[in-house]
Design an enzyme around this catalytic site. Structure first.
Site, PDB file in Angstrom:
ATOM      1  N   ASP A 187       5.644  12.319  27.395  1.00 51.93           N
ATOM      2  CA  ASP A 187       4.806  12.309  26.194  1.00 51.93           C
ATOM      3  C   ASP A 187       5.314  13.293  25.149  1.00 51.93           C
ATOM      4  O   ASP A 187       5.408  12.977  23.957  1.00 51.93           O
ATOM      5  CB  ASP A 187       3.358  12.671  26.551  1.00 51.93           C
ATOM      6  CG  ASP A 187       2.749  11.683  27.521  1.00 51.93           C
ATOM      7  OD1 ASP A 187       3.369  10.634  27.763  1.00 51.93           O
ATOM      8  OD2 ASP A 187       1.660  11.978  28.047  1.00 51.93           O
TER       9      ASP A 187
ATOM     10  N   HIS B  57       4.676   6.297  35.164  1.00 54.18           N
ATOM     11  CA  HIS B  57       4.625   7.185  36.329  1.00 54.18           C
ATOM     12  C   HIS B  57       6.020   7.374  36.943  1.00 54.18           C
ATOM     13  O   HIS B  57       6.157   7.615  38.137  1.00 54.18           O
ATOM     14  CB  HIS B  57       3.623   6.683  37.376  1.00 54.18           C
ATOM     15  CG  HIS B  57       2.202   6.881  36.945  1.00 54.18           C
ATOM     16  ND1 HIS B  57       1.447   7.945  37.347  1.00 54.18           N
ATOM     17  CD2 HIS B  57       1.422   6.177  36.103  1.00 54.18           C
ATOM     18  CE1 HIS B  57       0.248   7.861  36.791  1.00 54.18           C
ATOM     19  NE2 HIS B  57       0.203   6.800  36.020  1.00 54.18           N
TER      20      HIS B  57
ATOM     21  N   TYR C  63      -4.508  11.105  39.038  1.00 52.04           N
ATOM     22  CA  TYR C  63      -3.144  11.305  38.562  1.00 52.04           C
ATOM     23  C   TYR C  63      -2.415  12.293  39.470  1.00 52.04           C
ATOM     24  O   TYR C  63      -1.284  12.055  39.915  1.00 52.04           O
ATOM     25  CB  TYR C  63      -3.182  11.813  37.117  1.00 52.04           C
ATOM     26  CG  TYR C  63      -1.831  11.946  36.455  1.00 52.04           C
ATOM     27  CD1 TYR C  63      -1.352  10.955  35.604  1.00 52.04           C
ATOM     28  CD2 TYR C  63      -1.030  13.071  36.673  1.00 52.04           C
ATOM     29  CE1 TYR C  63      -0.118  11.086  34.990  1.00 52.04           C
ATOM     30  CE2 TYR C  63       0.202  13.202  36.067  1.00 52.04           C
ATOM     31  CZ  TYR C  63       0.648  12.210  35.228  1.00 52.04           C
ATOM     32  OH  TYR C  63       1.865  12.349  34.625  1.00 52.04           O
TER      33      TYR C  63
ATOM     34  N   SER D 241      -2.806  14.489  23.339  1.00 51.70           N
ATOM     35  CA  SER D 241      -2.556  15.869  23.784  1.00 51.70           C
ATOM     36  C   SER D 241      -1.128  16.299  23.440  1.00 51.70           C
ATOM     37  O   SER D 241      -0.910  17.398  22.924  1.00 51.70           O
ATOM     38  CB  SER D 241      -2.826  16.022  25.289  1.00 51.70           C
ATOM     39  OG  SER D 241      -1.990  15.178  26.045  1.00 51.70           O
TER      40      SER D 241
ATOM     41  N   GLY E 245      -7.739  10.507  24.544  1.00 56.53           N
ATOM     42  CA  GLY E 245      -8.064   9.945  25.854  1.00 56.53           C
ATOM     43  C   GLY E 245      -7.847   8.444  25.940  1.00 56.53           C
ATOM     44  O   GLY E 245      -8.376   7.790  26.829  1.00 56.53           O
ATOM     45  N   ALA E 246      -7.060   7.878  25.035  1.00 53.10           N
ATOM     46  CA  ALA E 246      -6.814   6.431  25.026  1.00 53.10           C
ATOM     47  C   ALA E 246      -5.462   6.090  25.639  1.00 53.10           C
ATOM     48  O   ALA E 246      -4.991   4.966  25.526  1.00 53.10           O
ATOM     49  CB  ALA E 246      -6.890   5.899  23.597  1.00 53.10           C
ATOM     50  N   GLY E 247      -4.825   7.071  26.284  1.00 55.82           N
ATOM     51  CA  GLY E 247      -3.509   6.821  26.875  1.00 55.82           C
ATOM     52  C   GLY E 247      -2.404   6.801  25.825  1.00 55.82           C
ATOM     53  O   GLY E 247      -1.294   6.345  26.092  1.00 55.82           O
ATOM     54  N   LEU E 248      -2.702   7.279  24.631  1.00 66.23           N
ATOM     55  CA  LEU E 248      -1.714   7.257  23.544  1.00 66.23           C
ATOM     56  C   LEU E 248      -1.201   8.660  23.245  1.00 66.23           C
ATOM     57  O   LEU E 248      -0.520   8.886  22.262  1.00 66.23           O
ATOM     58  CB  LEU E 248      -2.329   6.609  22.304  1.00 66.23           C
ATOM     59  CG  LEU E 248      -2.867   5.186  22.548  1.00 66.23           C
ATOM     60  CD1 LEU E 248      -3.563   4.644  21.310  1.00 66.23           C
ATOM     61  CD2 LEU E 248      -1.745   4.244  22.984  1.00 66.23           C
TER      62      LEU E 248
ATOM     63  N   GLU F 134       1.059  22.246  28.983  1.00 66.03           N
ATOM     64  CA  GLU F 134       0.069  21.309  29.538  1.00 66.03           C
ATOM     65  C   GLU F 134      -0.044  21.455  31.056  1.00 66.03           C
ATOM     66  O   GLU F 134      -1.132  21.431  31.617  1.00 66.03           O
ATOM     67  CB  GLU F 134       0.421  19.863  29.141  1.00 66.03           C
ATOM     68  CG  GLU F 134      -0.647  18.870  29.553  1.00 66.03           C
ATOM     69  CD  GLU F 134      -0.795  17.673  28.631  1.00 66.03           C
ATOM     70  OE1 GLU F 134      -0.234  17.683  27.526  1.00 66.03           O
ATOM     71  OE2 GLU F 134      -1.498  16.726  29.022  1.00 66.03           O
TER      72      GLU F 134
HETATM   73  P1  ADP Z   1      -4.457  11.577  25.808  1.00 64.60           P
HETATM   74  O1  ADP Z   1      -3.311  12.520  25.684  1.00 64.60           O
HETATM   75  O2  ADP Z   1      -4.117  10.340  26.553  1.00 64.60           O
HETATM   76  O3  ADP Z   1      -5.106  11.262  24.506  1.00 64.60           O
HETATM   77  P2  ADP Z   1      -5.546  13.782  27.290  1.00 64.60           P
HETATM   78  O4  ADP Z   1      -6.715  13.902  28.191  1.00 64.60           O
HETATM   79  O5  ADP Z   1      -4.214  14.140  27.813  1.00 64.60           O
HETATM   80  O6  ADP Z   1      -5.569  12.297  26.702  1.00 64.60           O
HETATM   81  O7  ADP Z   1      -5.779  14.690  26.003  1.00 64.60           O
HETATM   82  C1  ADP Z   1      -6.998  14.597  25.254  1.00 64.60           C
HETATM   83  C2  ADP Z   1      -7.456  15.978  24.897  1.00 64.60           C
HETATM   84  O8  ADP Z   1      -6.620  16.530  23.854  1.00 64.60           O
HETATM   85  C3  ADP Z   1      -8.850  16.019  24.295  1.00 64.60           C
HETATM   86  O9  ADP Z   1      -9.834  16.078  25.316  1.00 64.60           O
HETATM   87  C4  ADP Z   1      -8.811  17.301  23.473  1.00 64.60           C
HETATM   88  O10 ADP Z   1      -9.002  18.438  24.294  1.00 64.60           O
HETATM   89  C5  ADP Z   1      -7.385  17.323  22.979  1.00 64.60           C
HETATM   90  N1  ADP Z   1      -7.325  16.716  21.637  1.00 64.60           N
HETATM   91  C6  ADP Z   1      -6.783  15.534  21.288  1.00 64.60           C
HETATM   92  N2  ADP Z   1      -6.893  15.293  19.955  1.00 64.60           N
HETATM   93  C7  ADP Z   1      -7.541  16.374  19.442  1.00 64.60           C
HETATM   94  C8  ADP Z   1      -7.971  16.755  18.127  1.00 64.60           C
HETATM   95  N3  ADP Z   1      -7.774  15.961  17.063  1.00 64.60           N
HETATM   96  N4  ADP Z   1      -8.593  17.947  17.983  1.00 64.60           N
HETATM   97  C9  ADP Z   1      -8.803  18.741  19.051  1.00 64.60           C
HETATM   98  N5  ADP Z   1      -8.426  18.437  20.296  1.00 64.60           N
HETATM   99  C10 ADP Z   1      -7.815  17.285  20.512  1.00 64.60           C
HETATM  100 MG    MG Z   2      -2.319  13.453  27.297  1.00 68.54          MG
END
Ligand code: ADP
Ligand code: MG
Length: 384
Positions: free
Chosen positions: A172, A34, A224, A128, A122-125, A160
């Site tokens: 990121d 952050h 956030y 996106s 969505g695992a913080g890794l 984003e």
């Molecule tokens: P993080 O970046 O921490 O994984 P985010 O909420 O920022 O979490 O991003 C996750 C989103 O990115 C998912 O809800 C989806 O919309 C998109 N996403 C991630 N991986 C894929 C994938 N393999 N195919 C399609 N969309 C994906």
């Molecule tokens: Mg993300």
């Protein structure tokens, strides 16, 4: 997911071979949480987990998108119809990149896209950013846009922030675009100046584990954004452009000036001490004192838990259990409210620590965590 599999998937969908295949990794952040939207310091490294995309150009203003990881068929969009915050689906990420490139005046005339990702979502890794960066790099190559990596990262961030509507910082996307194998990336998010810091734990008998708590967060909304707004308010109260401008040596003075504004005090204290922790970790790694970063990671976790208040019971349990089982250091990583923790450990202790964390989660009746070793991997690149 291999390049060949994605190439074949593309051909099966669109009836012709793609012009190329690209990959972009997810990341973990070693320290500097952050801080990126406060113009501060971060230190991520790339994971071996990647988003892999096959693309071909189109000239008719159409964007066709398909993900092997999402139910449903090909989504077809017209470039002229792309508009911020109109798409709540996964397609907003790649479409947002195309939108951002076109907004910046780059001649992207359409594309067919098929992708698959091994970055847990969505695992913080940062699944996106992997998704955005792989598309940006591919379009940069295909349309010969001549943009540099940091510029691609900026455009992905804009995609984003503005198109998807998630107010994230620049870390990121820069990590995914710019990291190098065997290194952590020391990044100044104000001017995007960067330094590759050798980070080869295995050579020193250590390991870095990622504990994915499987607790899903939703960055796009809520907490956030509140933290980010709170930091901006803190900066305004202190009369600085960004909290990065509050020197660590002047922190006590700054906090005194905030008086009994308890929320501002907590947020400012986290950001200013976290920037200091990043610089400390860089100095320790560069002087070869790697084991000494452990306590700095632990202090970072305490700050995120107590001052920034973005941890959760699963993350705290992962960190506390790992430390009790002999880890050198541990902290939550990523945006918070779930996602993953990192654990720095002697190689010999990895098994004991992993078992201890798994047992603690079972006892607490939490969903079983996914524990894996993170080795600093390459940034985005063309595969074929
Ligand atoms: P993080 O970046 O921490 O994984 P985010 O909420 O920022 O979490 O991003 C996750 C989103 O990115 C998912 O809800 C989806 O919309 C998109 N996403 C991630 N991986 C894929 C994938 N393999 N195919 C399609 N969309 C994906
Ligand atoms: Mg993300």
């Amino acid at each position: 997911m291999g390049a060949q599999q994605v190439r074949e998937g593309f051909a099966a969908l669109y009836g012709a071979a793609p012009e190329g295949v690209w990959s972009a990794p997810g990341r973990v952040n070693l320290i500097g949480e952050h801080t990126d939207y406060n113009d501060g310091f971060v230190m991520p490294f790339a994971l071996p987990h990647t988003a892999v995309a096959a693309l071909s150009r189109r000239t008719d203003g159409v964007l066709r998108l398909h993900s092997a990881d999402v139910e449903g068929g090909v989504v077809e969009l017209r470039l002229d119809d792309l508009a911020p915050e109109t798409d709540r689906n996964w397609t907003a990420y790649p479409a947002g990149v195309v939108w951002a490139l076109r907004e910046a005046g780059h001649a992207v005339t359409g594309a067919d896209v098929h992708l698959a990702s091994t970055v847990p979502s969505g695992a913080g890794l940062s699944s996106s950013a992997a998704l955005e960066v792989v598309i940006a790099l591919a379009l940069n190559d295909l349309f010969e846009l001549g943009l540099q990596r940091w510029q691609l990262a900026r455009l992905c961030q804009r995609a984003e922030n503005v198109y998807v509507g998630a107010p994230t910082g620049i870390m990121d996307q820069t990590a995914s675009a710019c990291c190098e194998e065997g290194h952590a990336l020391f990044l100044d998010t104000r001017d995007l100046s960067q330094r590759q810091i050798p980070f080869d734990l295995a050579a020193e008998g250590m390991r870095l584990l990622v504990v994915d708590t499987q607790v899903k967060h939703a960055h796009s909304e809520g907490e956030y954004g509140k933290r980010r707004a709170g930091c901006e308010r803190g900066a305004a109260l202190l009369g600085v452009d960004a909290l990065r401008d509050v020197p660590y040596a002047e922190l006590d003075d700054a906090l005194a000036r905030l008086g009994d504004d308890e929320e501002a005090v907590r947020l400012v204290r986290h950001v200013v001490t976290e920037d200091e922790r990043v610089e400390k970790v860089v100095a320790l790694l560069e002087s070869g004192d790697t084991r000494a970063i452990g306590p700095v990671l632990v202090a970072g976790h305490a700050s995120l838990r107590d001052d920034f208040r973005i941890s959760c019971p699963e993350l705290d349990l992962a960190v506390d259990t790992a430390l009790a089982a002999g880890a050198l250091g541990a902290r939550m990583t990523g945006g918070g409210f779930g996602g993953s923790a990192i654990v720095l450990a002697e190689a010999a202790d990895v098994e004991t620590i992993t078992k201890a964390v798994e047992e603690a989660f079972a006892t607490a009746q939490f969903t079983a965590p996914r524990v894996f070793e993170a080795v600093p991997a390459a940034g985005a690149r063309r595969l074929s």
